[in-house]
Design a protein around this motif. Structure first.
Motif, mmCIF file in Angstrom:
data_model
loop_
_atom_site.group_PDB
_atom_site.id
_atom_site.type_symbol
_atom_site.label_atom_id
_atom_site.label_comp_id
_atom_site.label_asym_id
_atom_site.label_seq_id
_atom_site.Cartn_x
_atom_site.Cartn_y
_atom_site.Cartn_z
ATOM 1 N N GLY A 268 41.444 24.989 44.551
ATOM 2 C CA GLY A 268 41.748 26.363 44.157
ATOM 3 C C GLY A 268 42.967 26.906 44.857
ATOM 4 N N ARG B 53 39.253 27.164 40.443
ATOM 5 C CA ARG B 53 38.952 28.103 41.533
ATOM 6 C C ARG B 53 37.454 28.202 41.800
ATOM 7 N N ASP B 54 36.743 27.123 41.589
ATOM 8 C CA ASP B 54 35.285 27.114 41.769
ATOM 9 C C ASP B 54 34.880 27.556 43.172
ATOM 10 N N TRP B 55 35.571 27.068 44.197
ATOM 11 C CA TRP B 55 35.216 27.431 45.575
ATOM 12 C C TRP B 55 35.341 28.936 45.772
ATOM 13 N N PHE B 56 36.425 29.509 45.278
ATOM 14 C CA PHE B 56 36.665 30.944 45.461
ATOM 15 C C PHE B 56 35.664 31.778 44.680
ATOM 16 N N GLU B 57 35.254 31.306 43.510
ATOM 17 C CA GLU B 57 34.244 32.017 42.734
ATOM 18 C C GLU B 57 32.876 31.936 43.412
ATOM 19 N N ALA B 58 32.596 30.825 44.081
ATOM 20 C CA ALA B 58 31.317 30.661 44.780
ATOM 21 C C ALA B 58 31.311 31.368 46.136
ATOM 22 N N PRO C 107 33.077 34.600 47.066
ATOM 23 C CA PRO C 107 33.933 35.767 46.861
ATOM 24 C C PRO C 107 34.250 36.488 48.163
#
Length: 138
Positions: A68, A74-79, A81
């Motif tokens: 990301g 951006r999976d890490w950032f969505e998980a 926040p």
């Protein structure tokens, strides 16, 4: 027999650092090598001591963060926040020495993973080194 014709990719947008480094495959290789170095090389003993006994969750998390951060999914950032590397590492007593160990292990990991795009590999090393050293206190 008909053959499939490969369609050219739309390159109206420049390739992201994520694409240039080699995507998830290369980021996983970098991460695995990084944690292998931390676990196996005595030069990183002080850095290793700062981490949990089991690095499995970090081995999963770091490549997703890097993806990301480099313009990929951006999976890490969505998980996670509102979280960033600086805030997540704030509770740890990171010295110039341990930050330097992190940066050196990451440099070796990127070089050992041997991304085809050496320019982006050097840029990754440079930015990650500055990020690591920026976390040092004292």
């Amino acid at each position: 027999m008909a053959t499939a014709v490969e369609q050219p990719q739309d390159r109206s947008q420049p390739a992201t650092p994520f694409e240039r480094i080699g995507g998830h495959t290369v980021l996983r290789r970098i991460t695995d090598r990084f944690y292998d170095l931390m676990e196996q090389d005595p030069a990183y003993a002080e850095l290793r001591a700062m981490h949990a006994a089991d690095l499995a969750s970090m081995r999963e998390s770091l490549p997703a963060f890097l993806a990301g951060w480099a313009g990929g999914p951006r999976d890490w950032f969505e998980a996670n926040p509102g979280k960033c590397m600086m805030s997540m590492h704030a509770p740890f007593p990171i010295s110039r020495q341990t930050a330097g160990q992190w940066a050196e292990a990451m440099r070796r990991a990127v070089q050992d993973a041997a991304p085809e795009d050496t320019e982006i590999a050097e840029a990754f090393i440079d930015v990650l080194t500055r990020m690591a050293l920026g976390m040092a206190r004292g």
